[in-house]
Design an enzyme around this catalytic site. Structure first.
Site, PDB file in Angstrom:
ATOM      1  N   TYR A  58       0.853  -1.190   0.000  1.00 37.05           N
ATOM      2  CA  TYR A  58       0.000   0.000   0.000  1.00 37.05           C
ATOM      3  C   TYR A  58       0.890   1.241   0.000  1.00 37.05           C
ATOM      4  O   TYR A  58       1.835   1.331  -0.772  1.00 37.05           O
ATOM      5  CB  TYR A  58      -0.978  -0.051   1.169  1.00 37.05           C
ATOM      6  CG  TYR A  58      -2.126   0.925   1.041  1.00 37.05           C
ATOM      7  CD1 TYR A  58      -2.880   0.991  -0.140  1.00 37.05           C
ATOM      8  CD2 TYR A  58      -2.435   1.801   2.065  1.00 37.05           C
ATOM      9  CE1 TYR A  58      -3.917   1.891  -0.275  1.00 37.05           C
ATOM     10  CE2 TYR A  58      -3.483   2.707   1.943  1.00 37.05           C
ATOM     11  CZ  TYR A  58      -4.217   2.752   0.763  1.00 37.05           C
ATOM     12  OH  TYR A  58      -5.246   3.643   0.625  1.00 37.05           O
ATOM     13  N   LYS A  80     -20.797 -19.884  -8.834  1.00 37.23           N
ATOM     14  CA  LYS A  80     -20.129 -19.781 -10.133  1.00 37.23           C
ATOM     15  C   LYS A  80     -18.657 -19.445  -9.923  1.00 37.23           C
ATOM     16  O   LYS A  80     -17.765 -19.986 -10.595  1.00 37.23           O
ATOM     17  CB  LYS A  80     -20.809 -18.706 -10.972  1.00 37.23           C
ATOM     18  CG  LYS A  80     -20.459 -18.765 -12.446  1.00 37.23           C
ATOM     19  CD  LYS A  80     -21.285 -19.824 -13.156  1.00 37.23           C
ATOM     20  CE  LYS A  80     -21.134 -19.734 -14.656  1.00 37.23           C
ATOM     21  NZ  LYS A  80     -22.065 -20.607 -15.374  1.00 37.23           N
TER      22      LYS A  80
END
Length: 753
Positions: free
Chosen positions: A37, A92
């Site tokens: 970060y 899925k």
């Protein structure tokens, strides 16, 4: 509990749902976090700002698919809305990850307006490498997919349309081959005119079917030109309007060669099946209950009825999971701008071809050991077949490159190896050895050559080019088995009862006569025991290696090659080694099969054997001599022999690998313990070769690592023999035999150097 209760408990179990996000880079230190970060993250941001394609280099975009739905047409549930569809979309994502190692964000949009839905999805293009549209009702789904394909520069794929079309298309190609019919000649009746049915009809045309031979029915009846002219059907149905009289499904099925059902359960009768042409093909894919039951359709007539459904409890399941993960895998890896018709056809053809090949044992076991061999009951591969990934994805990637929609070119041979590595470290490691074997295949004698597994393994060795197998066994049995399995190869066979092998008997007698073996006993052993015959063949140079043990206890299979071939000139003992592969590391464990209570000298020799074996797999060995003591912390006869072996190896100037001990197992494999507590150790990283103090510890240790640690095991690989010999474990699978054949060939190559 019933299925519903089990499913609710499954989804509710902490953590709720089925997917989570995990990090792919270290996040253990302040330095790690500053790279992940602020402030370090600014560097890749600047790169991407200068060149947007660098998003594929510095972010997860290239392996991230958005599964997007509004829940307006969820299979079996209908219009349940966006929120209620979330478990399906998560599911899925599970399939994408499980079968193709693709990451997914599921996105449920509370949008039924086409314009708003399209705008919402298009705005997410910077996030994803591809978009999988799911459970969106017709006809809106057609417009949504078309507009998103036009607007977005990444693949957009509506699986409800194309998935069923592709998988059933693969089955159709094979079914037509079985009944000896041509796709351009057959009449096709389709029940249903929704998204899947229309996509199937279009795709069959891409495969060669003639549009004028397709009769489509909706709930009203046959979609005729008169109905289209009257505005009775929408523009998508009208594409398949036929200039024929009005009629119902029974009329459409009369004399048809193929029936495709994507409609409702129990609407096809046995009489309708009997009205079809000879050897009909019936894909009744309504879920969960088909248009006609499997047995009902098969029993309706006396000729061949090839039946497929959407169910897993019958042969020939048309399952979309055979398509979308691998289509996206190939599309993502070439950074395709779309998924076009050529890519879909390539997927179907690759699946059709795969169904014609010998089925791995692990797939057969997953389906209750039912026979899986190309024919009326097996025209579509099973979803758990690991080969689908590295057969279909490269075919799709190649089609993308050939059709001009790929932004990156791939070396397909290297790409297949990368895909194999996604299936596990063991495949990656074995590929190193198998590629070496292919460079110079050797003759590998297979004891128990009339066993079905040995025959199937021999066929795969020939197909992959890793070895020239020699099957030792009854020729009639071998030929009959090859015919039954439908294998297309003509192996070399050594049948002890069909030829004169007196020279081998003479040699065996000469080698063992001072151990009490008579000439007549030698003849009997050569004629009756393939392990002795194979051992003499290798000893005489008529074969380069021997594999045996599939139906024998390990000691009895090992005894003949030890007696006939013996140990290498620089070895006094042999040892059994297992290679254990984890997600990100490899361990070689020795001795696991041979030496019961080795002394210091034997342990030192085993260490040299395992180090040499590791190098055959391109692994630089770091050998740990294991005990329950760390560097003299406990002094007993057991620990002292291990310490003595380690010291002897360290003091030997010819030893060119890192080795230390005695040490405990966690010391050997945990970097922090080695680096901090025992910074004087000779290993500059965690050990990758573990030498156990005795057979009991080795056998227990590798099996615990395999079963509880989730490791895949390759072996046992026999080291220290004068010629390459490997003794297979009873019950090993075909892939294990092929793997050990590859190791044996590499052994033989090194013997030649």
């Amino acid at each position: 509990m019933g299925l519903d209760e089990d499913a609710l408990e499954y989804h509710e179990r902490e953590p709720a749902g089925k997917v989570a996000i995990s990090t792919t880079k270290p996040t253990n230190t302040q330095r790690d976090l500053s790279l992940a970060y602020s402030p370090g993250v600014a560097a890749p941001c600047r790169k991407i700002d200068a060149d947007e394609t660098d998003a594929y280099r510095y972010t997860a975009k290239g392996n991230l698919v958005g599964v997007v739905s509004n829940g307006s047409a969820v299979l079996g549930l209908g219009d349940i809305g966006a929120q209620a569809s979330k478990p399906v979309m998560e599911g899925k994502g599970v399939l994408f990850k499980r079968f193709a190692d693709i990451d997914v964000f599921d996105v449920e949009l509370d949008q039924t307006d086409v314009d708003a839905f399209v705008a919402s999805v298009a705005a997410m293009e910077p996030t994803f490498g591809g978009i999988n549209l799911e459970d969106i009702k017709a006809p809106e789904c057609f417009e949504i997919e078309r507009r998103l394909r036009d607007q977005m520069d990444i693949p957009v794929f509506h699986d409800d349309q194309h998935g069923t079309a592709i998988i059933s298309g693969a089955g159709l190609l094979n079914a037509l081959d079985v009944v000896d019919k041509d796709v351009e000649d057959v009449d096709i009746a389709i029940s249903g005119a929704g998204a899947s049915a229309i996509a199937c009809a279009k795709f069959y045309v891409s495969l060669g079917a003639k549009r004028e031979n397709i009769t489509m029915c909706d709930s009203t009846g046959i979609i005729t030109q008169s109905r289209a002219d009257d505005g009775d059907v929408n523009e998508h149905k009208a594409e398949f309007a036929r200039d024929v009289p009005d009629g119902d499904l029974a009329d459409a099925m009369a004399d048809a060669d193929v029936f495709i059902g994507l409609s409702a359960p129990d609407i096809v009768s046995p009489e309708m099946v009997r009205s079809m042409a000879d050897d009909p093909i019936i894909f009744a894919m309504a879920n969960p209950d088909p248009e006609i039951g499997y047995e009902e359709a098969k029993n309706a007539r006396d000729d061949t009825v090839i039946m497929g459904t959407g169910r897993s409890d019958h042969p020939n399941q048309v399952n979309n999971v055979l398509g979308f993960p691998f289509i996206f895998r190939g599309a993502l890896d070439v950074r395709a701008t779309e998924i076009n018709e050529a890519m879909k056809v390539a997927c179907a053809e690759a699946l059709a071809e795969l169904a014609r090949e010998d089925v791995p044992d692990q797939v057969v076991k997953a389906y209750g050991d039912q026979p899986l061999q190309f024919g009326p009951e097996y025209i579509i591969p099973k979803p758990v077949d690991p080969r689908v990934l590295f057969e279909v994805a490269p075919a799709v990637a190649d089609a993308a490159m050939e059709s001009g929609v790929a932004r990156t070119d791939l070396d397909l041979s290297a790409y297949r190896e990368r895909l194999e590595a996604r299936l596990g470290k063991s495949r990656e490691m074995m590929r190193v050895v198998l590629n070496k074997a292919k460079s110079d295949p050797k003759r590998v004698a297979l004891g128990e050559g009339d066993d079905e597994k040995m025959i199937r393994a021999a066929s795969q060795m020939v197909e992959e080019g890793v070895a020239d197998p020699v099957l030792i066994g009854d020729r009639e049995t071998i030929d009959a088995t090859i015919a039954d399995l439908g294998l297309d190869f003509d192996p070399e066979v050594v049948d002890p009862e069909a030829a004169d092998y007196e020279a081998y008997a003479d040699r065996l007698h000469d080698l063992r006569k001072r151990d009490g073996l008579t000439r007549s006993e030698a003849t009997e052993l050569v004629e009756r025991d393939p392990n002795y015959l194979g051992s003499v063949m290798v000893e005489q140079g008529d074969a380069d290696a021997l594999l045996t043990g599939l139906t024998h206890h390990y000691p009895s299979a090992l005894r003949p090659p030890l007696q006939v071939i013996g140990t290498a000139p620089d070895a006094e003992h042999v040892a059994g080694v297992y290679m254990l592969t984890f997600k990100n590391r490899v361990l070689f464990c020795a001795d696991t099969t041979v030496n019961t209570a080795p002394d210091a000298d034997v342990l030192a020799e085993i260490a040299e054997h395992v180090a040499a074996l590791a190098r055959r797999f391109n692994v630089e060995p770091r050998v740990a001599m294991l005990s329950y003591s760390d560097f003299g912390s406990v002094e007993t006869e057991g620990t002292e022999k291990v310490a003595e072996a380690a010291a002897a190896l360290r003091d030997d100037p010819s030893v060119d690998f890192q080795v230390d001990g005695e040490m405990q197992a966690d010391t050997a494999v945990v970097e922090d313990i080695l680096a901090d507590t025992y910074d004087f150790a000779e290993l500059d990283g965690p050990a990758n070769c573990l030498v156990f103090p005795n057979l009991e510890a080795g056998n227990i240790g590798y099996k615990l690592l395999q079963r509880l640690g989730g490791a895949e095991a390759i072996g046992p690989m026999l080291t220290g023999m004068d010629e390459p010999v490997h003794v297979i474990q009873r019950g090993d699978e075909v892939k294990d035999i092929v793997n050990l054949a590859g190791v044996a060939v590499v052994d033989a190559q090194e013997e030649d150097d």
